[in-house]
Design a protein around this motif. Structure first.
Motif, PDB file in Angstrom:
ATOM      1  N   SER A  34       0.819  -1.216   0.000  1.00 20.20           N
ATOM      2  CA  SER A  34       0.000   0.000   0.000  1.00 20.20           C
ATOM      3  C   SER A  34       0.844   1.253   0.000  1.00 20.20           C
ATOM      4  O   SER A  34       0.331   2.355  -0.137  1.00 20.20           O
ATOM      5  CB  SER A  34      -0.931   0.002   1.220  1.00 20.20           C
ATOM      6  N   HIS A  81       0.914   3.677 -11.715  1.00 13.90           N
ATOM      7  CA  HIS A  81      -0.091   4.014 -10.713  1.00 13.90           C
ATOM      8  C   HIS A  81       0.574   4.426  -9.399  1.00 13.90           C
ATOM      9  O   HIS A  81       0.210   5.429  -8.765  1.00 13.90           O
ATOM     10  CB  HIS A  81      -1.017   2.816 -10.499  1.00 13.90           C
ATOM     11  N   MET A  85       0.398   8.159  -7.428  1.00 18.09           N
ATOM     12  CA  MET A  85      -0.004   8.377  -6.039  1.00 18.09           C
ATOM     13  C   MET A  85       1.112   9.041  -5.244  1.00 18.09           C
ATOM     14  O   MET A  85       0.858   9.854  -4.347  1.00 18.09           O
ATOM     15  CB  MET A  85      -0.400   7.034  -5.405  1.00 18.09           C
ATOM     16  N   GLY A  89      -0.709  12.226  -4.509  1.00 18.85           N
ATOM     17  CA  GLY A  89      -1.545  11.727  -3.436  1.00 18.85           C
ATOM     18  C   GLY A  89      -2.379  10.553  -3.891  1.00 18.85           C
ATOM     19  O   GLY A  89      -2.579  10.321  -5.086  1.00 18.85           O
ATOM     20  N   ARG A  90      -2.911   9.807  -2.882  1.00  9.00           N
ATOM     21  CA  ARG A  90      -3.598   8.566  -3.220  1.00  9.00           C
ATOM     22  C   ARG A  90      -4.843   8.790  -4.070  1.00  9.00           C
ATOM     23  O   ARG A  90      -4.999   8.202  -5.133  1.00  9.00           O
ATOM     24  CB  ARG A  90      -3.973   7.830  -1.928  1.00  9.00           C
ATOM     25  N   LYS A  91      -5.768   9.650  -3.655  1.00  9.94           N
ATOM     26  CA  LYS A  91      -7.026   9.837  -4.377  1.00  9.94           C
ATOM     27  C   LYS A  91      -6.806  10.555  -5.701  1.00  9.94           C
ATOM     28  O   LYS A  91      -7.264  10.109  -6.756  1.00  9.94           O
ATOM     29  CB  LYS A  91      -8.010  10.615  -3.509  1.00  9.94           C
ATOM     30  N   ARG A  92      -6.105  11.689  -5.651  1.00  5.56           N
ATOM     31  CA  ARG A  92      -5.902  12.453  -6.876  1.00  5.56           C
ATOM     32  C   ARG A  92      -5.035  11.674  -7.858  1.00  5.56           C
ATOM     33  O   ARG A  92      -5.285  11.688  -9.078  1.00  5.56           O
ATOM     34  CB  ARG A  92      -5.257  13.792  -6.551  1.00  5.56           C
ATOM     35  N   SER A  94      -4.826   8.390  -8.165  1.00  2.00           N
ATOM     36  CA  SER A  94      -5.633   7.313  -8.749  1.00  2.00           C
ATOM     37  C   SER A  94      -6.584   7.860  -9.805  1.00  2.00           C
ATOM     38  O   SER A  94      -6.803   7.251 -10.857  1.00  2.00           O
ATOM     39  CB  SER A  94      -6.416   6.579  -7.652  1.00  2.00           C
ATOM     40  N   LEU A  95      -7.158   9.040  -9.529  1.00  2.00           N
ATOM     41  CA  LEU A  95      -8.074   9.650 -10.489  1.00  2.00           C
ATOM     42  C   LEU A  95      -7.344  10.026 -11.773  1.00  2.00           C
ATOM     43  O   LEU A  95      -7.820   9.757 -12.880  1.00  2.00           O
ATOM     44  CB  LEU A  95      -8.732  10.882  -9.861  1.00  2.00           C
TER      45      LEU A  95
END
Length: 776
Positions: A34, A81, A85, A89-92, A94-95
């Motif tokens: 992770s 990927h 991240m 950052g994780r969310k942005r 991934s998007l």
């Protein structure tokens, strides 16, 4: 990599007999981590394999016969990927990764659509590709006109999107009262008011079983039933379809192996009068059904073509045509529905239209045989061969008609059909594009100034005589100049002499010509690369319009096309095509009819009826193919050596028996009979034969060759398959009379040509046992 696999036991158990090996720059423990930051294991791996990037991995593919492997580099999606991240950052991250992946996939799709499809267009998300130009009220009038004229002898429902408000009397269906239910949103059935149908099986009684019987005059093929047995969409096999077609028509006369009852295979009927008065073409509404009010056009899928106006309603249609069953005719031929086969030809007359006309003489009931005078109730069909003089884009000169007949008289392949014996059944017509377009009411005022050579989005630029230059007077770059030169050569072509010199403009012109001819005269159009295989009487008496399916795809192929003269369907097609850049490609015609919900009016028959080998050439139905079994269209001309015994052993009867015709898809440059590449019609036409031999001698001598191509020839080692060359000298006197001059194995094309020629020479009867009468 060996130490890497030893450290990670999960990767040490590859599946047995593994064909591919994957070299990954990252262990799976990193992929499942992770943490977006590189681990110590990842860094150690990078130090040990500095030549391998973190952003990709390799797949090693074994090469047959070699000890080396081909390495294919693929992007490391997981690493990309993780890096996204780590940076965003994780969310942005991934998007952004998902968005990038979507854009990459779309880019591949767009490039493929732009350069890998016939349309050669970028994908569009707007309605700019829509083709519809008629409102719903006009579509309803078109349906009413066609049904009331008897041009819809089908039980299939009318599309609910048409939203008919009243039932229409259908004079081509047996007497039947439709079901009236107030819950209906629209009426989808017609009210049968026509003659009753009597289905029967055509047979000959012993001892007259050597040949099949001719169709009964006025008999009709129920194409709804044909669809039940032959529809590819319903997983019907071509082999089974052909058996139903030949059994129902009695073509297996004297050779039937089935012993069970075959009532379900009776697809041919005759019409007989009902008791009471017949009513033709009147629409009615009994007032019992309640329907909702009109909804916005887009609700039912009616979306207008962008950038054009709706056709001004109401659509102007001719008076409804009277439906005339055969038993009501005073004369066997209906003057409003003539039996004419149309073909279109450009360039020098060759063995291709020659073979098509011979097959027409061999199969159709033309009244040329002995005893034909006893058949008083038969309407004889005709063949109209339309000759386009010169290149497709050229202008016809005032002396074109006289020049056309001079060329036909001097052509060894065409001159035999100018014999008085054939004057009433084979007619040559001059094609004049300007005159033909001006004869069509829907086009005559608007076709000028438009590009006539538009085919499914492909529009060639008609070449200019002057040298291509930029606006500032400088010469175009090499790429543009080469393209202009290629298009210049394309415009000058008149016929296809090889695969490299394919006359595409004439093909595009013929796409439009077939609709013009049928709208103006009526009848059936066939491409010139077609051979007749049986009498078409039962298809002539089906009063609807039809074409056939494009192999496995649910769209039209108009190589065979039947339409009624001056019909509402024809008007719809011309006005729609006019506002869609005069594009008459079969794929485009499919879109026109589908978007307007008039597709059932132009019935799409299974290709088994006219193109029985097509599915096999695309690797479909390979488990149960028909006879013969072709995996390429070229197999007709170059029969594979393992199957080359079949043509001579089986002959005409073994060639897609039951089908109405065979379409061999171009191959214009492949001779039907390589060893005897001339018209072999006997002493009556010896002048044509000698002329063809002399031309072949001169052609080969000028090329420095003294041989002709043969499909299968003798060699010291045994046999040489298609593409070999026979060493029979064509310039020697008497060539072709010796067995050594002939092919060892005859192809299907050769057998068909020689069969037709033997009938004209008077050596054999036609497929129905009738002898050509040269004495009357």
């Amino acid at each position: 990599m060996a130490q890497f696999f030893t450290r990670h036991p999960r990767l040490t158990d590859p599946p047995p007999r593994r064909r591919l090996s994957v070299s990954s720059p990252l262990p799976l423990s990193i992929f499942s981590s992770s943490s977006p930051t590189p681990s110590a294991v990842q860094e150690k791996f990078q130090r040990k394999h500095p030549h391998i990037s973190r952003w990709w991995f390799t797949v090693a593919v074994p090469l047959p016969g070699l000890r080396r492997r081909l390495r294919i580099f693929l992007p490391n999606v997981r690493q990309i990927h993780l890096s996204s991240m780590a940076r965003f950052g994780r969310k942005r991250g991934s998007l952004l990764f998902a968005l990038g992946l979507f854009l990459a996939c779309f880019l591949v799709f767009a490039i493929g659509k732009r350069f890998g499809t016939p349309e050669k267009q970028w994908p569009s998300f707007t309605d700019s590709r829509r083709t519809l130009v008629y409102k719903r009220e006009d579509l309803q009038r078109i349906w009413e006109w066609e049904v009331s004229s008897g041009h819809y002898p089908s039980r299939h429902p009318i599309p609910s999107e048409v939203r008919l408000r009243k039932h229409i009397e259908n004079p081509s269906l047996p007497l039947q009262r439709p079901n009236l239910t107030p819950e209906q949103d629209s009426i989808t059935s017609t009210h049968g008011e026509g003659p009753r149908r009597v289905y029967f099986a055509r047979t000959q009684e012993p001892p007259n079983t050597a040949y099949p019987p001719r169709p009964v005059p006025g008999s009709v093929a129920d194409l709804d039933m044909v669809m039940e047995h032959c529809d590819f969409t319903e997983h019907k096999y071509v082999r089974d379809c052909l058996e139903v077609l030949r059994v129902g028509a009695g073509l297996d006369n004297g050779k039937r192996m089935r012993r069970s009852k075959l009532d379900d295979w009776k697809y041919i009927y005759i019409e007989q009068p009902n008791n009471g008065t017949q009513h033709y073409g009147r629409a009615f509404d009994d007032g019992t059904a309640q329907f909702p009010s009109d909804q916005p056009e887009r609700d039912d899928g009616l979306v207008k073509r962008k950038g054009v106006d709706w056709e001004a309603p109401p659509v102007q249609l001719p008076p409804v045509a009277a439906y005339k069953p055969y038993y009501t005719l005073q004369d066997p031929c209906d003057p409003e529905s003539i039996k004419v086969f149309h073909m279109f030809w450009t360039g020098p007359f060759t063995d291709k239209p020659y073979a098509a006309i011979l097959s027409f003489l061999y199969t159709q009931n033309l009244g040329l045989h002995k005893g034909a005078e006893k058949q008083k109730n038969v309407c004889r069909p005709q063949m109209w061969m339309w000759i386009s003089p010169g290149p497709a884009a050229s202008v016809v000169n005032p002396n074109a008609l006289g020049q056309m007949y001079d060329e036909l008289k001097n052509s060894p392949w065409a001159s035999p059909f100018l014999h008085p014996k054939f004057k009433d059944v084979v007619k040559f017509k001059l094609w004049n594009t300007t005159e033909q377009l001006d004869s069509i009411e829907e086009l005559k005022d608007e076709w000028r100034g438009r590009n006539l050579f538009n085919s499914d989005g492909w529009e060639p630029v008609v070449a200019k005589e002057e040298k291509a230059q930029d606006q500032d007077g400088s010469t175009m770059d090499d790429t543009a100049s080469a393209r202009q030169k290629e298009e210049d050569e394309l415009v000058k072509l008149a016929g296809s002499k090889s695969s490299a010199t394919y006359d595409r403009l004439s093909v595009i012109l013929s796409d439009m010509a077939r609709f013009i001819l049928l709208h103006r005269y009526g009848g059936i159009y066939l491409d010139a690369d077609t051979l007749f295989l049986r009498d078409w009487e039962e298809l002539w008496n089906w009063k609807g319009a039809f074409t056939y399916r494009w192999s496995r795809l649910p769209r039209y192929n108009t190589a065979v096309l039947k339409m009624n003269k001056n019909s509402a369907l024809g008007k719809f097609l011309f006005r729609t095509a006019l506002k869609n850049n005069l594009d008459f490609h079969p794929s485009k015609v499919t879109v026109y009819t589908r978007e307007a919900f008039v597709e059932p009016l132009l019935l799409r028959l299974p290709d088994a009826l006219f193109d029985s080998a097509w599915l096999n050439t695309e690797d479909y139905q390979m488990d149960r193919p028909p006879q013969p079994f072709f995996t390429r269209f070229e197999d007709f001309f170059e029969t594979p050596i393992t199957q080359s015994g079949a043509p001579q052993a089986l002959g005409f009867d073994g060639f897609f028996k039951g089908a109405f015709s065979y379409h061999y898809h171009n191959c214009w440059w492949k001779p039907f009979d390589p060893a005897r590449n001339w018209p072999d019609l006997g002493p009556r036409f010896s002048a044509a034969e000698q002329k063809a031999r002399a031309e072949l001698k001169g052609k080969l001598s000028s090329n420095g060759k003294g041989h002709v191509n043969a499909a299968t020839v003798k060699t010291k080692g045994g046999y040489t398959q298609a593409g070999g060359e026979s060493h029979a000298h064509v310039y020697e006197d008497g060539h072709g009379d010796s067995l050594d001059d002939d092919q060892l194995d005859l192809s299907w094309a050769t057998v068909m040509k020689r069969t037709f020629e033997a009938y004209v020479r008077g050596e054999i009867p036609n497929m129905y046992g009738e002898w050509l009468d040269w004495e009357s």
